[in-house]
Design an enzyme around this catalytic site. Structure first.
Site, short mmCIF file in Angstrom:
data_model
loop_
_atom_site.label_atom_id
_atom_site.label_comp_id
_atom_site.label_asym_id
_atom_site.label_seq_id
_atom_site.Cartn_x
_atom_site.Cartn_y
_atom_site.Cartn_z
N ASP A 103 0.87 -1.18 0.00
CA ASP A 103 0.00 0.00 0.00
C ASP A 103 0.91 1.23 0.00
OD1 ASP A 103 -1.77 -2.13 0.69
OD2 ASP A 103 -3.13 -0.70 1.65
N LYS A 166 -6.82 3.55 -3.40
CA LYS A 166 -7.25 3.60 -2.00
C LYS A 166 -7.43 5.05 -1.58
CE LYS A 166 -5.17 2.38 2.50
NZ LYS A 166 -4.03 1.62 3.12
N LYS A 199 -10.40 0.67 -2.67
CA LYS A 199 -10.24 0.43 -1.23
C LYS A 199 -10.64 1.68 -0.47
CE LYS A 199 -6.95 -0.86 2.40
NZ LYS A 199 -5.62 -1.43 2.71
#
Length: 258
Positions: A103, A166, A199
């Site tokens: 991430d 995300k 996300k």
């Protein structure tokens, strides 16, 4: 806000559990904290999708978890500086320790400063270095603020080959919001990348929150996207509410973005 009475909260809780990245990214995290996190990830109702930790805890988490639960770790986190060497060092540490997912924080300040080419090159280098791991690009949507900037960051992430885009690190004042999600999902759909996912992270604390993002994802990407290959939630407290709902109790969360 109260949950939509028309939503099947148990179904939403099951989807949220299957798509949950159970997260611990506190500065003071210890090995004992990560052991507890890994135990928590294996619930009586089923496993979460992944645990998300600092790079230094990847090997420990991987050893503690079954293969079905992925180990994610953060890179260039939380600041999101335009510092490629730092990001690549994080990626290398994650990969060498047996991590499954990265991430990475998009250099959002550089994007706001107009350094679009530099940000695109940063993301491309991170994507190249992180293969074959799953790559989630955190755009820090609350700091980008406008739909135009959020859309631009999403397009840059997808163009670089991100598997997921995300919302947030969870370390800023504004995390995931329905408005940001709508913009990001629209760009994912417009990209034509049938495997790209979304996300929601930052302030997702209740099944009602998750249900809202599930509904948004289904409306834009279709029901086939409601799985951990296309949808994730990054959270630490959400699991408590999921377990409460799946145990037949009422939601224990007191707030919702919806």
């Amino acid at each position: 806000m109260t949950a939509d009475p028309n939503v099947d909260m148990r179904a939403a809780a099951r989807t949220a559990l299957a798509c949950l990245d159970l997260t611990s990214l506190n500065d003071a995290d210890t090995a004992a904290d990560i052991d507890a996190l890994c135990r928590r990830a294996q619930t009586p109702h089923g496993p979460v999708a992944a645990v998300c930790v600092w790079p230094r805890f990847v090997a420990q988490a991987r050893a503690a978890l079954p293969p079905a639960i992925k180990v994610a770790a953060v890179a260039n986190f939380p600041g999101g500086a335009l510092d490629l060497q730092h990001a690549l060092a994080d990626v290398a540490e994650i990969a060498q320790a047996g991590g499954d997912e990265v991430d990475v924080v998009l250099p959002w300040r550089a994007l706001l400063a107009g350094q679009v080419t530099e940000v695109a090159e940063f993301l491309s280098e991170v994507r190249f270095a992180s293969r074959p791991l799953t790559l989630k690009v955190i755009i820090e949507s609350g700091e980008l603020a406008t739909a135009e900037r959020i859309a631009e960051a999403t397009r840059l992430a997808l163009a670089a080959g991100a598997d997921f885009v995300k919302t947030s690190t969870g370390k800023t004042k504004i995390g995931a919001t329905p408005a940001a999600a709508a913009t990001m999902l629209k760009e994912i759909a417009a990209s034509g990348l049938s495997a790209a996912g979304f996300k929601a992270s930052g302030g997702v604390r209740s099944v009602a929150d998750a249900a809202g993002y599930i509904a948004q994802t289904e409306a834009v990407l279709g029901a086939a996207a409601l799985n951990p290959q296309r949808l994730r939630f990054g959270a630490s407290g959400l699991l408590t509410d999921i377990e409460s709902v799946l145990s037949g109790a009422e939601s224990v969360a007191t707030t919702s973005a919806y």
